[in-house]
Design an enzyme around this catalytic site. Structure first.
Site, PDB file in Angstrom:
ATOM      1  N   SER A   1      95.123   3.149  76.622  1.00 43.01           N
ATOM      2  CA  SER A   1      93.701   3.195  76.274  1.00 43.01           C
ATOM      3  C   SER A   1      93.581   3.327  74.771  1.00 43.01           C
ATOM      4  O   SER A   1      94.295   4.133  74.154  1.00 43.01           O
ATOM      5  CB  SER A   1      93.014   4.368  76.969  1.00 43.01           C
ATOM      6  OG  SER A   1      91.650   4.448  76.584  1.00 43.01           O
ATOM      7  N   GLU A   2      92.671   2.548  74.146  1.00 40.52           N
ATOM      8  CA  GLU A   2      92.604   2.547  72.685  1.00 40.52           C
ATOM      9  C   GLU A   2      92.136   3.857  72.090  1.00 40.52           C
ATOM     10  O   GLU A   2      92.249   4.069  70.885  1.00 40.52           O
ATOM     11  CB  GLU A   2      91.738   1.384  72.168  1.00 40.52           C
ATOM     12  CG  GLU A   2      90.334   1.344  72.691  1.00 40.52           C
ATOM     13  CD  GLU A   2      90.153   0.318  73.797  1.00 40.52           C
ATOM     14  OE1 GLU A   2      89.129  -0.370  73.795  1.00 40.52           O
ATOM     15  OE2 GLU A   2      91.044   0.223  74.663  1.00 40.52           O
ATOM     16  N   ASN A   3      91.601   4.765  72.917  1.00 39.81           N
ATOM     17  CA  ASN A   3      91.221   6.059  72.362  1.00 39.81           C
ATOM     18  C   ASN A   3      92.417   7.009  72.265  1.00 39.81           C
ATOM     19  O   ASN A   3      92.263   8.143  71.804  1.00 39.81           O
ATOM     20  CB  ASN A   3      90.086   6.696  73.166  1.00 39.81           C
ATOM     21  CG  ASN A   3      90.457   6.952  74.607  1.00 39.81           C
ATOM     22  OD1 ASN A   3      91.281   6.247  75.170  1.00 39.81           O
ATOM     23  ND2 ASN A   3      89.846   7.946  75.215  1.00 39.81           N
TER      24      ASN A   3
END
Length: 219
Positions: A46-48
């Site tokens: 996940s890019e977070n």
């Protein structure tokens, strides 16, 4: 009959291979995490800043601080790693994600994707999509084949502002599974009960019919 969102996620999950690092976009792609085979070992990114994302939590193991890029609560598998979004985007931009699954508003026969803006409508925005389409070699778009008003989302040329050019190779809709090559959509599979004629009627872009179009199977 058109596929449900859950069936679309189930079909996409079949494309995940052992050892893959996979990024799942917002919307239908997030559901893919619930249908990964127990015999397939993948790391969801996940890019977070989470590598090793698991399925959605039950009420018993819900942690409000553990979220995906779409702000949905998720779980983490054994061996997961949590880090800054800067490091996460370095992983994406460095080409270290094997497969990306994205939603879209439109895709065209040249592999262009529009997924971040509809004029005069409030949309969440680009997010990490621009980096994902630039950094991943293997991208699957999953979306409905047509809009609620019946207009095709598989076009000759995207009409909305682009997220990326010439980057999409495969599209899974509620009607069909298609590959984009040689300036056309190539029909590979059709949803159970959906005719090739219906797919032709709802595809505005150039459509080629493979010699052996099969009916999707859910294992």
């Amino acid at each position: 009959m058109a596929l449900s969102r859950e069936q679309m996620a189930m079909r996409v999950a079949q494309e995940l291979k052992d050892g893959f690092y996979v990024n799942l976009g917002i919307g239908i792609p997030t559901l893919v995490a619930n249908y990964i085979s127990e015999n397939t070992s993948v790391m969801l990114q996940s890019e977070n800043g989470l590598l090793g994302m698991g399925a959605f939590p039950s009420q018993e193991n819900l942690d409000a601080d553990m979220i995906n890029a779409g702000k949905q609560t998720v779980t983490a598998i054994k061996g997961a790693s949590i880090f800054s979004s800067a490091e996460s985007f370095a992983m994406i931009r460095g080409g270290h994600v094997d497969l990306t699954v994205l939603g879209a508003f439109e895709v065209d026969e040249h592999g262009n994707i529009a997924s971040w803006m509809i004029p005069n409508k409030l949309i969440k925005g680009m997010g990490g999509a621009m980096d994902l389409v630039a950094g991943a070699e293997n991208i699957i778009v999953t979306m409905t084949h047509a809009s609620k008003s019946g207009e095709s989302k598989l076009l000759s040329h995207c009409s909305l502002p682009l997220t990326g050019k010439g980057c999409i190779k495969k599209v899974l809709t509620d009607l069909a599974y298609l590959e984009i090559k040689d300036g056309a959509f190539w029909l590979l599979e059709r949803a159970p009960g959906v005719s090739i004629d219906e797919i032709i009627a709802k595809t505005a872009g150039k459509l080629q019919i493979a010699d052996n179009v099969t009916e999707m199977r859910f294992v």
